[in-house]
Write a protein that holds these residues in place. Structure first.
Motif, PDB file in Angstrom:
ATOM      1  N   LYS A 181       0.537  10.344 -10.821  1.00  0.00           N
ATOM      2  CA  LYS A 181       0.257   9.272  -9.854  1.00  0.00           C
ATOM      3  C   LYS A 181       1.267   8.146  -9.998  1.00  0.00           C
ATOM      4  O   LYS A 181       1.782   7.632  -9.008  1.00  0.00           O
ATOM      5  N   ILE A 195       3.736   6.626  -7.218  1.00  0.00           N
ATOM      6  CA  ILE A 195       3.707   5.202  -6.882  1.00  0.00           C
ATOM      7  C   ILE A 195       5.095   4.594  -7.063  1.00  0.00           C
ATOM      8  O   ILE A 195       5.549   3.809  -6.224  1.00  0.00           O
ATOM      9  N   ARG A 219       7.005   5.413  -4.019  1.00  0.00           N
ATOM     10  CA  ARG A 219       6.607   4.563  -2.884  1.00  0.00           C
ATOM     11  C   ARG A 219       7.256   3.186  -3.001  1.00  0.00           C
ATOM     12  O   ARG A 219       7.759   2.642  -2.026  1.00  0.00           O
ATOM     13  N   ILE A 236      -0.845   1.151  -1.004  1.00  0.00           N
ATOM     14  CA  ILE A 236      -0.776   2.100  -2.120  1.00  0.00           C
ATOM     15  C   ILE A 236      -2.142   2.192  -2.794  1.00  0.00           C
ATOM     16  O   ILE A 236      -2.594   3.284  -3.154  1.00  0.00           O
ATOM     17  N   LEU A 281      -4.818  -1.000  -9.914  1.00  0.00           N
ATOM     18  CA  LEU A 281      -3.487  -0.396  -9.788  1.00  0.00           C
ATOM     19  C   LEU A 281      -2.495  -1.130 -10.683  1.00  0.00           C
ATOM     20  O   LEU A 281      -1.720  -0.497 -11.404  1.00  0.00           O
TER      21      LEU A 281
END
Length: 107
Positions: free
Chosen positions: A55, A59, A62, A73, A85
């Motif tokens: 993950k 991320i 992104r 996100i 996050l």
């Protein structure tokens, strides 16, 4: 590890329920204890550790290559909120997502 097992994790990364050992075991028709031990033996990480690391990599991508906002996100990856996050990302990278993103902004 079995490529099928890694593909399963990658394909279900947006569905955390499917990445629980019990559900993965059902998908592969083995016990949850077996799948957890097999995964750890083959990757050196628990299913949860591998999933979190994957993950974080997504991320990072992104943040580097898109203009997605942090809240987008958060939503995409099913975090409860931005602080969740931020904590996870900082734990894995040493930076919060905003500072990470700033490194890749063109001047």
């Amino acid at each position: 590890p079995s490529l099928d097992l890694l593909n399963y994790v990658h394909q279900n990364i947006y569905q955390p329920e499917q990445l629980k050992a019990l559900n993965m075991a059902a998908a592969f028709n083995v016990s949850s204890t077996y799948i957890s031990e097999y995964f750890k033996t083959k990757t050196g990480q628990s299913i949860q550790e591998y999933t979190m690391a994957y993950k974080v990599k997504l991320i990072e991508t992104r943040l580097k290559f898109t203009n997605m906002q942090i809240n987008e996100i958060v939503y995409e990856f099913g975090f409860s909120d931005a602080s969740h996050l931020n904590r996870l990302f900082k734990k894995h990278t040493g930076l919060n997502p905003s500072d990470y993103k700033k490194q890749f902004k063109k001047v």
